[in-house]
Write an enzyme that holds these catalytic residues in place. Sequence first.
Site, PDB file in Angstrom:
ATOM      1  N   ARG A  47      17.854   0.148 -10.907  1.00 24.78           N
ATOM      2  CA  ARG A  47      17.633   0.267  -9.448  1.00 24.78           C
ATOM      3  C   ARG A  47      17.667   1.734  -9.054  1.00 24.78           C
ATOM      4  NH1 ARG A  47      21.870   0.139  -6.410  1.00 24.78           N
ATOM      5  NH2 ARG A  47      22.782  -1.696  -7.380  1.00 24.78           N
ATOM      6  N   TYR A  99      -1.807   0.891  11.274  1.00 25.13           N
ATOM      7  CA  TYR A  99      -1.822  -0.415  10.600  1.00 25.13           C
ATOM      8  C   TYR A  99      -0.903  -1.398  11.353  1.00 25.13           C
ATOM      9  CZ  TYR A  99      -0.787  -3.651   6.726  1.00 25.13           C
ATOM     10  OH  TYR A  99      -0.599  -4.752   5.929  1.00 25.13           O
ATOM     11  N   ASP A 171       0.390   8.591   7.023  1.00 24.56           N
ATOM     12  CA  ASP A 171       0.051   7.442   6.186  1.00 24.56           C
ATOM     13  C   ASP A 171      -1.303   7.740   5.547  1.00 24.56           C
ATOM     14  OD1 ASP A 171      -0.768   5.008   5.086  1.00 24.56           O
ATOM     15  OD2 ASP A 171       0.248   3.826   6.629  1.00 24.56           O
ATOM     16  N   LYS A 196      -3.208  -0.359  -2.448  1.00 27.07           N
ATOM     17  CA  LYS A 196      -4.598  -0.187  -2.030  1.00 27.07           C
ATOM     18  C   LYS A 196      -5.344   0.754  -2.990  1.00 27.07           C
ATOM     19  CE  LYS A 196      -3.167  -2.605   1.556  1.00 27.07           C
ATOM     20  NZ  LYS A 196      -2.776  -2.044   2.825  1.00 27.07           N
TER      21      LYS A 196
HETATM   22  C1  LIG Z   1      -1.576  -2.022   3.535  1.00 24.93           C
HETATM   23  C2  LIG Z   1      -1.151  -0.853   4.341  1.00 24.93           C
HETATM   24  C3  LIG Z   1       0.203  -0.544   4.489  1.00 24.93           C
HETATM   25  C4  LIG Z   1       1.298  -1.412   3.905  1.00 24.93           C
HETATM   26  O1  LIG Z   1       1.316  -1.418   2.518  1.00 24.93           O
HETATM   27  P1  LIG Z   1       1.888  -2.675   1.674  1.00 24.93           P
HETATM   28  O2  LIG Z   1       1.836  -2.203   0.260  1.00 24.93           O
HETATM   29  O3  LIG Z   1       1.007  -3.840   1.973  1.00 24.93           O
HETATM   30  O4  LIG Z   1       3.290  -2.911   2.153  1.00 24.93           O
HETATM   31  C5  LIG Z   1       0.531   0.570   5.239  1.00 24.93           C
HETATM   32  N1  LIG Z   1      -0.408   1.345   5.817  1.00 24.93           N
HETATM   33  C6  LIG Z   1      -1.715   1.072   5.689  1.00 24.93           C
HETATM   34  C7  LIG Z   1      -2.720   1.975   6.340  1.00 24.93           C
HETATM   35  C8  LIG Z   1      -2.137  -0.032   4.958  1.00 24.93           C
HETATM   36  O5  LIG Z   1      -3.453  -0.310   4.862  1.00 24.93           O
END
Ligand SMILES: *Cc1c(COP(=O)(O)O)cnc(C)c1O
Length: 381
Positions: A47, A99, A171, A196
Amino acid sequence: MTEFRTRAVRAGINCDPGHGAVVAPIQVSSAYRRADPAQPGAFDYARTGQPGRAELAAALAALEGASGAVVASSGMAAIDLVLNLLPNGARILCAHDCYGGTRRLMDARSQQRGFDLVYVDCTDDAALEAALWDGADLVFFETPSNPRLRLTDLQTACVRAKAAGALSVVDNTVLSPALQRPIALGADLVVSSLTKMINGHSDMVGGVVCARNPEHVERLSWWANAAGAVGGAFDAFLAMRGLRTLPVRAKAQSESALEVARKLQAHPKVVRVDYPGLEDHPGHAIAKAQQDGFGPLMSLELTGGEAAARQFVQSLELFILAQSLGGVESLCAIPATMTHAAMTPEARQEAGVPDGLVRLSVGLEAPNDLWADLEQGLATL
Ligand SMILES: *Cc1c(COP(=O)(O)O)cnc(C)c1O
């Protein structure tokens, strides 16, 4: 220093002292032996730290130009880690068109911890400046924003945030460090969903926070260990494998997306296409200046509105109706009822997400095949 593409391919390769393995082995052990009860070795308990996760964090930090990174169990866990840097009652400015999941987390944590949370159109420099008059502890940017692909000039915005004494967080999920490196543009922290573009194969969930300042890395690591929302060994391996092809995928997907966006824009049943690569997109000049490519994501509206949007996404065959983005396979979504369903209708309206908006994530299929699919979908309307 070698080029980005070389570093992405070679991170952690040929580093195994035990057997000379070219690809680092997956270490599944949760516990690591100590020589001294009072002194841990490099790894102690998985962890707290795990070799594959550490390697992935080091690779991502280097690619983002950060001093260090903390890998988390999801993109949302990464964003939540960042909020741990703030005292209760802190003032947060957050991009109003972020998001949907980010908005849900920001709202819930603000209620719980008494944050003074203000949603701002960060693409509007005057609006950001006005919101910063009252000071702020943290500004959360998302550029290009999901799903409308609106652009924030990060260099200007981060200077403003810094002058007001706020941390700038970006982000970077939609582009990944292959196409945009916010720390070089002035950001203090970069969060990304590994799920992603970075992993890119839609077979794991993960997140990362990259920090400019080593003290932030230390505090974020402390919280990651204390709260435990860390990623597993197999997920780190998958993300690392995905990372090796990230620059090549990002380039190819950006090129296909531009081709598809141009054709969609010229189609009579399409009202508008939001894609920063199109010359008439309001953020085109900013995208050209601060990005190395336009990315896989676009959104569009159809002449038939919401009903046509639903019919269109259900008639597509190559574009799968599923909520994610940045993978090798093309996906389509209706943000209002899918990715952004956690937002209230008012919040969606404020963020410019109409019910009939269609979002496309362009993958690695041949652009001609993707266009043929979109064309047959539009022909059903
Ligand atoms: C999908 C996404 C997230 C969250 O990510 P997860 O891995 O699904 O928790 C945050 N910001 C953006 C722009 C996203 O497309």
